[in-house]
Design a protein around this motif. Structure first.
Motif, PDB file in Angstrom:
ATOM      1  N   LYS A  93       0.833  -1.197   0.000  1.00  0.00           N
ATOM      2  CA  LYS A  93       0.000   0.000   0.000  1.00  0.00           C
ATOM      3  C   LYS A  93       0.874   1.256   0.000  1.00  0.00           C
ATOM      4  O   LYS A  93       0.645   2.184  -0.779  1.00  0.00           O
ATOM      5  CB  LYS A  93      -0.926   0.011   1.224  1.00  0.00           C
ATOM      6  N   GLN A  94       1.877   1.263   0.854  1.00  0.00           N
ATOM      7  CA  GLN A  94       2.784   2.409   0.911  1.00  0.00           C
ATOM      8  C   GLN A  94       3.570   2.561  -0.401  1.00  0.00           C
ATOM      9  O   GLN A  94       3.784   3.670  -0.874  1.00  0.00           O
ATOM     10  CB  GLN A  94       3.755   2.268   2.094  1.00  0.00           C
ATOM     11  N   TYR A  95       3.988   1.438  -0.961  1.00  0.00           N
ATOM     12  CA  TYR A  95       4.730   1.481  -2.220  1.00  0.00           C
ATOM     13  C   TYR A  95       3.878   2.095  -3.329  1.00  0.00           C
ATOM     14  O   TYR A  95       4.347   2.948  -4.079  1.00  0.00           O
ATOM     15  CB  TYR A  95       5.201   0.082  -2.619  1.00  0.00           C
ATOM     16  N   THR A  96       2.629   1.661  -3.442  1.00  0.00           N
ATOM     17  CA  THR A  96       1.777   2.159  -4.524  1.00  0.00           C
ATOM     18  C   THR A  96       1.436   3.632  -4.346  1.00  0.00           C
ATOM     19  O   THR A  96       1.155   4.317  -5.321  1.00  0.00           O
ATOM     20  CB  THR A  96       0.486   1.331  -4.672  1.00  0.00           C
ATOM     21  N   LYS A  97       1.473   4.143  -3.114  1.00  0.00           N
ATOM     22  CA  LYS A  97       1.232   5.566  -2.863  1.00  0.00           C
ATOM     23  C   LYS A  97       2.472   6.415  -3.156  1.00  0.00           C
ATOM     24  O   LYS A  97       2.364   7.622  -3.343  1.00  0.00           O
ATOM     25  CB  LYS A  97       0.832   5.787  -1.400  1.00  0.00           C
ATOM     26  N   SER A  98       3.622   5.788  -3.212  1.00  0.00           N
ATOM     27  CA  SER A  98       4.882   6.496  -3.374  1.00  0.00           C
ATOM     28  C   SER A  98       4.968   7.188  -4.737  1.00  0.00           C
ATOM     29  O   SER A  98       4.557   6.630  -5.756  1.00  0.00           O
ATOM     30  CB  SER A  98       6.038   5.503  -3.238  1.00  0.00           C
ATOM     31  N   LYS A  99       5.529   8.389  -4.733  1.00  0.00           N
ATOM     32  CA  LYS A  99       5.695   9.134  -5.981  1.00  0.00           C
ATOM     33  C   LYS A  99       6.785   8.535  -6.863  1.00  0.00           C
ATOM     34  O   LYS A  99       6.760   8.689  -8.078  1.00  0.00           O
ATOM     35  CB  LYS A  99       6.037  10.595  -5.678  1.00  0.00           C
ATOM     36  N   LYS A 128       7.541   5.292  -7.239  1.00  0.00           N
ATOM     37  CA  LYS A 128       7.361   3.853  -7.500  1.00  0.00           C
ATOM     38  C   LYS A 128       7.700   3.562  -8.961  1.00  0.00           C
ATOM     39  O   LYS A 128       7.634   4.444  -9.816  1.00  0.00           O
ATOM     40  CB  LYS A 128       5.945   3.416  -7.165  1.00  0.00           C
TER      41      LYS A 128
END
Length: 69
Positions: free
Chosen positions: A37-43, A45
């Motif tokens: 979830k955090q990875y997919t929110k990352s700018k 990625k």
């Protein structure tokens, strides 16, 4: 990277996430879900790179289930 004269391999987030999916780590499912979830929110990625690692490490199906959530 060298630590005290000993080589240490370092990997990016994409490789690490795929390694977790391979079962190399006995990480709790909630922690794995939060990591994705955090990875997919990352700018910064890199989904194409993540997909490439998943293909190489044969975890594409598992990866899809985490990316769909």
């Amino acid at each position: 990277t060298n630590i005290s004269g000993n080589p240490v391999r370092t990997y990016g987030r994409e490789k690490t996430l795929c390694d977790i999916l391979r079962g190399i780590s006995n990480t709790d499912i909630q922690i794995v879900s939060e990591a994705f979830k955090q990875y997919t929110k990352s700018k910064d990625k890199n989904i194409p790179l993540l997909s490439e690692y998943a293909k190489i490490l044969k975890v594409e199906k598992r990866l899809r289930s985490y990316l769909e959530v």
